[in-house]
Design a protein around this motif. Sequence first.
Motif, PDB file in Angstrom:
ATOM      1  N   LEU B 341       0.574  -1.323   0.032  1.00 52.56           N
ATOM      2  CA  LEU B 341       0.314  -0.231   0.189  1.00 52.56           C
ATOM      3  C   LEU B 341       0.662   1.249  -0.057  1.00 52.56           C
ATOM      4  O   LEU B 341       0.493   2.576  -0.660  1.00 52.56           O
ATOM      5  CB  LEU B 341      -1.231  -0.348   0.853  1.00 52.56           C
ATOM      6  CG  LEU B 341      -1.705  -1.377   1.083  1.00 52.56           C
ATOM      7  CD1 LEU B 341      -3.345  -1.657   2.502  1.00 52.56           C
ATOM      8  CD2 LEU B 341      -3.132  -0.290   0.241  1.00 52.56           C
ATOM      9  N   LYS B 342       1.192   1.259   0.986  1.00 54.01           N
ATOM     10  CA  LYS B 342       3.045   2.606   0.874  1.00 54.01           C
ATOM     11  C   LYS B 342       3.604   2.704  -0.499  1.00 54.01           C
ATOM     12  O   LYS B 342       4.068   3.610  -0.883  1.00 54.01           O
ATOM     13  CB  LYS B 342       4.098   2.085   1.732  1.00 54.01           C
ATOM     14  CG  LYS B 342       4.263   3.612   2.771  1.00 54.01           C
ATOM     15  CD  LYS B 342       5.575   3.443   3.602  1.00 54.01           C
ATOM     16  CE  LYS B 342       5.412   4.523   4.396  1.00 54.01           C
ATOM     17  NZ  LYS B 342       5.925   4.652   6.015  1.00 54.01           N
ATOM     18  N   GLY B 343       4.033   1.618  -0.799  1.00 56.64           N
ATOM     19  CA  GLY B 343       4.347   1.743  -2.719  1.00 56.64           C
ATOM     20  C   GLY B 343       3.337   2.014  -3.382  1.00 56.64           C
ATOM     21  O   GLY B 343       4.457   3.414  -4.480  1.00 56.64           O
ATOM     22  N   GLU B 344       2.193   2.422  -3.668  1.00 58.54           N
ATOM     23  CA  GLU B 344       1.176   2.628  -3.841  1.00 58.54           C
ATOM     24  C   GLU B 344       0.734   3.848  -4.000  1.00 58.54           C
ATOM     25  O   GLU B 344       0.572   4.856  -4.330  1.00 58.54           O
ATOM     26  CB  GLU B 344       0.324   1.112  -4.556  1.00 58.54           C
ATOM     27  CG  GLU B 344       0.483   0.305  -4.984  1.00 58.54           C
ATOM     28  CD  GLU B 344      -0.588  -0.966  -5.943  1.00 58.54           C
ATOM     29  OE1 GLU B 344      -2.371  -0.244  -5.839  1.00 58.54           O
ATOM     30  OE2 GLU B 344      -0.330  -2.017  -5.563  1.00 58.54           O
ATOM     31  N   TYR B 345       0.249   4.197  -2.421  1.00 58.19           N
ATOM     32  CA  TYR B 345      -0.275   5.102  -2.136  1.00 58.19           C
ATOM     33  C   TYR B 345       0.234   6.350  -1.405  1.00 58.19           C
ATOM     34  O   TYR B 345      -0.009   6.788  -0.673  1.00 58.19           O
ATOM     35  CB  TYR B 345      -1.817   4.813  -0.982  1.00 58.19           C
ATOM     36  CG  TYR B 345      -2.654   4.942  -2.733  1.00 58.19           C
ATOM     37  CD1 TYR B 345      -3.415   4.835  -3.556  1.00 58.19           C
ATOM     38  CD2 TYR B 345      -2.783   2.695  -2.366  1.00 58.19           C
ATOM     39  CE1 TYR B 345      -3.969   4.194  -4.107  1.00 58.19           C
ATOM     40  CE2 TYR B 345      -3.043   2.634  -3.430  1.00 58.19           C
ATOM     41  CZ  TYR B 345      -4.319   2.406  -4.158  1.00 58.19           C
ATOM     42  OH  TYR B 345      -4.980   1.731  -4.565  1.00 58.19           O
ATOM     43  N   LYS B 346       1.817   5.874  -1.200  1.00 54.55           N
ATOM     44  CA  LYS B 346       2.285   6.288  -0.380  1.00 54.55           C
ATOM     45  C   LYS B 346       2.107   6.520   1.519  1.00 54.55           C
ATOM     46  O   LYS B 346       2.731   6.910   2.416  1.00 54.55           O
ATOM     47  CB  LYS B 346       2.640   8.372  -0.631  1.00 54.55           C
ATOM     48  CG  LYS B 346       2.601   8.179  -2.107  1.00 54.55           C
ATOM     49  CD  LYS B 346       4.545   8.776  -2.250  1.00 54.55           C
ATOM     50  CE  LYS B 346       5.032   9.650  -3.609  1.00 54.55           C
ATOM     51  NZ  LYS B 346       6.051   8.071  -3.954  1.00 54.55           N
ATOM     52  N   ALA B 347       1.210   5.667   1.795  1.00 49.71           N
ATOM     53  CA  ALA B 347       1.121   5.502   3.456  1.00 49.71           C
ATOM     54  C   ALA B 347      -0.275   4.777   3.210  1.00 49.71           C
ATOM     55  O   ALA B 347      -1.185   4.309   1.867  1.00 49.71           O
ATOM     56  CB  ALA B 347      -0.482   7.221   3.267  1.00 49.71           C
ATOM     57  N   ILE B 348      -0.704   4.259   4.195  1.00 51.29           N
ATOM     58  CA  ILE B 348      -1.269   3.244   4.251  1.00 51.29           C
ATOM     59  C   ILE B 348      -3.140   3.076   5.225  1.00 51.29           C
ATOM     60  O   ILE B 348      -2.614   3.668   6.050  1.00 51.29           O
ATOM     61  CB  ILE B 348      -0.787   1.937   5.550  1.00 51.29           C
ATOM     62  CG1 ILE B 348       1.122   1.607   5.010  1.00 51.29           C
ATOM     63  CG2 ILE B 348      -1.436   1.115   5.979  1.00 51.29           C
ATOM     64  CD1 ILE B 348       1.860   1.254   6.153  1.00 51.29           C
ATOM     65  N   GLU B 349      -3.421   3.252   4.929  1.00 50.07           N
ATOM     66  CA  GLU B 349      -4.843   3.438   5.285  1.00 50.07           C
ATOM     67  C   GLU B 349      -5.337   2.837   5.463  1.00 50.07           C
ATOM     68  O   GLU B 349      -5.656   1.465   4.784  1.00 50.07           O
ATOM     69  CB  GLU B 349      -6.064   4.393   4.047  1.00 50.07           C
ATOM     70  CG  GLU B 349      -5.374   5.979   3.599  1.00 50.07           C
ATOM     71  CD  GLU B 349      -6.165   6.489   2.900  1.00 50.07           C
ATOM     72  OE1 GLU B 349      -7.256   6.239   2.517  1.00 50.07           O
ATOM     73  OE2 GLU B 349      -5.835   6.846   1.888  1.00 50.07           O
ATOM     74  N   THR B 350      -6.651   2.660   6.491  1.00 49.88           N
ATOM     75  CA  THR B 350      -6.110   1.784   7.174  1.00 49.88           C
ATOM     76  C   THR B 350      -7.790   0.523   6.640  1.00 49.88           C
ATOM     77  O   THR B 350      -7.797  -0.467   6.451  1.00 49.88           O
ATOM     78  CB  THR B 350      -7.199   2.179   8.640  1.00 49.88           C
ATOM     79  OG1 THR B 350      -6.457   2.875   8.796  1.00 49.88           O
ATOM     80  CG2 THR B 350      -7.485   0.824  10.142  1.00 49.88           C
ATOM     81  N   ASP B 351      -8.732   1.718   5.600  1.00 50.06           N
ATOM     82  CA  ASP B 351      -9.420   0.534   5.420  1.00 50.06           C
ATOM     83  C   ASP B 351      -9.036  -0.326   4.534  1.00 50.06           C
ATOM     84  O   ASP B 351      -9.326  -1.572   4.015  1.00 50.06           O
ATOM     85  CB  ASP B 351     -10.681   1.488   4.928  1.00 50.06           C
ATOM     86  CG  ASP B 351     -10.320   2.279   4.121  1.00 50.06           C
ATOM     87  OD1 ASP B 351      -9.108   3.153   4.222  1.00 50.06           O
ATOM     88  OD2 ASP B 351     -11.095   2.776   3.146  1.00 50.06           O
TER      89      ASP B 351
END
Lengths: 183, 398
Positions: B341-351
Amino acid sequence: MEFPRYHKDIVTDLLDGKFILATDPKFVELKNSQEFYTSFFKESFGFDVELKSDYAYILSAETNEQLSRDICIFFGLLCYEMDKDGKNFLEEVQYAEFDLDMIDNYFENSSYIDLIQNNNQLKNSENRKQFINTLGRRNILEKNNDKKFSFTPAYKVFMDFAANFAKGKLSAPESEVELVDEN
Amino acid sequence: MKAEPKTILNFLSTYYEPIKDLFEAQSKDGYVRKEVVNKILKENESDIFNQLVEYKFLKKLGDDFEIRGVYFKFFEFILNEFKPLLPETIEKYERSISSLFKKIKEGISKDRNILVQRITELYNEVREFSDAVEKNTMRLVAETRELKANVDKIDYKEKVRKASFWIDYYITPLNSILDVTHSQSITNHLFEISQYVNVRRLNFDDEGTRLQFEKLYNFLIQTNDDLMRQSKILTNELLPLIERIRTESLILTGWIEFLKQPYKAPLPKVFKVYRDLPYSNDMYWNAKEYVEQFEGNDEIILEDVALEDFEKWIFNKELYRSKLIQSLPVSSFFEWAGKTLKGEYKAIETDKFFSLTTLLFEEGIILELDPKSDRQLIKTSQMNLRVPKIKITKHGIS
């Protein structure tokens, strides 16, 4: 099936988070049936029985972090203030009788005042009194009357912790993985 | 010396105060500076400088002075204030005692007068050795008790430094000199001597020499008892007392370190009460203790988050399932999910993180979990999750 004497009281006390002390007849029974209680608590609840020379208690994978932290802060501050006062704190904790007024005096004049005021259990005299009662219910101390108390050998759990802490033997309880951005 | 012995003793008694001050000055510095002598005599209003020189109490040492050994030892004795000898100084007696004993054995059938003289000298050496040990033990007991009482309120670092000093340089070496279990200790040598002397006191042909052996034997037995007593004081009293100071300081260091960051430090385990019976006497307190553990000190602010801030995100299970299969084997599923997720969105969103978690239940995924291993901390945008380390070795179908 025959159960050891005081079986119900031993189980109830330990499950209530109490330390069973060597001065208590239950301790002798627990010690004599150490093997039974070790497997009884392990099989029934997954808990470990810790039997020392003068006290016993149980531990589970889950721990009451808040209480543990409050107790450590309490002992840490008390030992620090007694040392500053020129007392041999280890001897005091082991043998002396403590007075709530004396505790108030140490805590109110402590240089750790910020830490004390930010701790719910220790921030004022009334809360400290309740906290002392909590320690009493766990048999970490014994109340001699409304204002006076003495510590039981259970204090050693926390002193051993401090000594190990100083030796740098303790590490963080969980491995924390920081995720590194690979892009 | 012209003066009568009685005159000297009267002098020491009359001018006891300034003389004691001079003794203390020398105990502290090893000699008495000229200015110190003048100051002491002036303070005590005693014009006794000439007598001090005449009675050979003071000896000139350049411009300064020194109290003669014989007077100094006398005052040490009557004031019970001994300067401890280094154990290596005490060890010299081992050499002199061993050498005299060797000579006695070698010359046992030779000149009687020399033999008797050697027995007397051995007696004196043993006495001096025993006195030195006793003085040291007395002094060490006084020092240790003073340290323990801590009247001067010295801080714990200094206390440990002093305790370590006494242990390392005096108590432990002195104990090894006296240790009967150590074959090379002086105590063992004395024991060996007393066995030899015991035989000689019974079978030596000359009565006078036999009596000398008898006297030495009795003295050695008494010395042995004395040394055992000193050794017991060291082992049973001093070492635990001083060891306790060390332990105490270690604990205090631990507490000070802990108090620096009590909310980040590791903690001892305290049993978490699981069950509360409504009829238990402690119900109220246990419930209170239980609730209190959730009482955080941080202020919690709940903010309404505008819905338009969120982009609608649809979980493409197939996409992530194939990503997972490509990454196999995965040593920690949650770590993989976080990194993806971090690779794709720069952050890890909980949902999103939770959506990925559903992959664990996909058919064909083979999980391995070590329940004893540490949990991992995954920081998502809204919360910190402590998750088990789930290993995925292979995909069952592929």
